[in-house]
Design an enzyme around this catalytic site. Structure first.
Site, mmCIF file in Angstrom:
data_model
loop_
_atom_site.group_PDB
_atom_site.id
_atom_site.type_symbol
_atom_site.label_atom_id
_atom_site.label_comp_id
_atom_site.label_asym_id
_atom_site.label_seq_id
_atom_site.Cartn_x
_atom_site.Cartn_y
_atom_site.Cartn_z
ATOM 1 N N GLY A 213 0.518 -0.522 -0.469
ATOM 2 C CA GLY A 213 0.140 0.074 -0.131
ATOM 3 C C GLY A 213 1.012 1.379 -0.050
ATOM 4 N N GLY A 214 0.303 2.618 0.635
ATOM 5 C CA GLY A 214 0.583 3.291 0.284
ATOM 6 C C GLY A 214 1.390 4.106 1.795
ATOM 7 C CB ALA A 217 -1.459 2.840 4.975
ATOM 8 C CB ALA A 218 3.657 1.560 5.504
ATOM 9 C CD GLU A 233 4.799 -3.337 -3.729
ATOM 10 O OE1 GLU A 233 5.591 -2.558 -3.924
ATOM 11 O OE2 GLU A 233 4.041 -3.810 -3.194
ATOM 12 C CB CYS A 267 3.610 0.420 -6.987
ATOM 13 S SG CYS A 267 3.630 -1.765 -6.973
#
Length: 456
Positions: A213-214, A217-218, A233, A267
């Site tokens: 994801g983005g 959010a990570a 990732e 991505c």
């Protein structure tokens, strides 16, 4: 009280269905079920896990068309693009099946260094425990398979948490996993809201988190996760470099396929195009002509190449980025506008390096073109990005390839292809804000395992 939400077709805005977020009790119930899975997995042998994953590949193949249609309804991906995703998911399941039989340790001799101790070290890779697998909207089946498959092959228990809009396709995938033979006490599906998600991420029974994801959010996941193994990732602002000796037709095709497919919501999309001044004009004209012929609109139609973005908020955001770049001096060669959730394929030139389409991850069908004199000029520009996922270069000059491979801050450099290249068994991941660790079946299995040593 259980919160409900509607999922709408991004193109027609028709309701696909109403779904419910998982409650705290739902999550605790899943974890209770998974506790039983430790013994279940320890009783399964490698060849049995391999056979289950091979059967899952067959079930994915027989259900490919219905799954592709669900993906198109949920995400707005074209039906052709969704079919490609299912082909990749089938390959991923096959690769996981094969790698499940190949998990090998090693034997070490303690006498390699003085003093001689006459002992032997037996190294094994064992399951890490319960893996929380968090997937994005854009490849709901294949990315889920890249997490479920290696985690199961390694002997772990799994919680799958898809994007909320993909609850329907995720439920179908989990159903097929059960049909293939993955026990329910080994795999559970949850879709919590943001508040409950924080509790799940920090739960002491979660041993590892595999997230795609983005970056924002990570950051939130990492802040709540505590002392857990993390495999992230994340996004990219991936460059495609076109040198004077490039096959321009192939480079144009790569740019279109890897930027405008999936409406640019990848991505690894070719998000920044650096074209040598000696071929810039010819490449630009070829790209604009080919892009102007793409069919845009209804993703359910066979001929459509560019469908809608996933929702209105995303379409508005991409249009704002285009408008801001124009205000900063960019010239529109193609597109530059939207209709509803559809952003038309857009090509910009004379784009400043500090404009958002050059400096940020733009998740939409926008290509900024930049001319350059030599790679000394562009390496610092490319590396100035916070991201470092993949890069592509079209050239046959090994000196250029070696220099870019050495100096670009990326996880992968693809030659005579775009940065969107991915083979399911190749290592995949980036540096900086593009992630931690590596996916790719064999590498993901290792990431979701614990290294243990027996001294004899």
């Amino acid at each position: 009280m259980t919160l409900a939400y509607q999922v709408k077709n991004p193109y027609t805005q028709e309701s696909i269905g109403q779904f419910h977020f998982s409650t705290k009790d739902d999550i605790e119930n899943c974890l209770t079920i998974l506790r039983k899975g430790r013994k279940t997995q320890s009783n399964l042998r490698a060849f049995q896990r391999s056979d289950i994953l091979r059967k899952l590949a067959g079930l994915l193949e027989s259900n490919a068309e219905s799954l592709a249609k669900i993906i198109t309804q949920e995400t707005g991906k074209t039906i052709a693009d969704s079919r490609v995703e299912l082909t990749r998911a089938i390959n991923t399941a096959i690769a996981c099946s094969e790698e499940a039989r190949q998990i090998q340790g090693e034997v070490l001799d303690s006498d390699a260094y003085a003093p001689a101790r006459g002992r032997t070290g037996v190294v094994r890779y064992t399951p890490i425990g319960t893996v929380l697998c968090i997937t994005p909207f854009n490849f709901p089946i294949n990315i889920a398979m890249h997490k479920i498959g290696p985690a199961f092959a390694a002997g772990n228990r799994i919680i799958l948490k898809p994007a909320p809009i993909n609850q329907g396709s995720a439920a179908k995938l989990v159903e097929l996993c059960y049909e293939a033979g993955i026990p329910k006490e080994v795999l559970q599906l949850v879709v919590p809201d943001i508040d409950e998600m924080a509790g799940l991420v920090s739960h002491p029974e979660i041993n590892a988190i595999n997230f795609t994801g983005g970056h924002p959010a990570a950051e939130a996941i990492a802040a709540h996760a505590g002392y857990k193994k993390m495999l992230f990732e994340l996004g990219g602002s991936d460059p495609l470099i076109v040198m004077p000796d490039a096959d321009l037709a192939a480079a144009v095709n790569a740019a279109i396929q890897q930027r405008f497919a999936t409406a640019g919501q990848r991505c690894t999309a070719a998000k920044r195009l650096f074209v040598h001044k000696d071929v810039y004009g010819e490449f630009r004209d070829l790209l604009v002509k080919a892009s102007s012929e793409l069919v845009v609109g209804d993703p359910s139609k066979e001929e459509t190449f560019v469908g809608p973005l996933v929702n209105e908020q995303s379409a508005i955001q991409i249009q704002a980025v285009i408008d801001q770049s124009i205000e900063m001096g960019a010239k529109v060669l193609l597109g530059g506008h939207r209709e509803g959730n559809v952003v038309y394929p857009t090509i910009l030139e004379t784009v400043p390096d500090d404009s958002p389409v050059m400096s940020e991850e733009v998740f939409g069908p926008v290509i900024p073109l930049r001319s350059f004199d030599g790679i000394d000029e562009i390496i610092p520009v490319i590396n100035s990005s916070d991201y470092g996922l993949q890069a592509g270069v079209f050239t046959h000059d090994m000196r250029t390839i070696d220099r870019l491979f050495d100096e670009l801050d990326v996880g992968t450099l693809a030659t005579n292809d775009g940065p969107g290249f991915r083979a399911e068994h190749f290592p995949f991941g980036g540096v900086k804000h593009s992630g931690i660790g590596r996916e790719g079946i064999k590498y993901a299995i290792r990431e979701m395992s614990v290294t243990k040593t027996l001294v004899l």
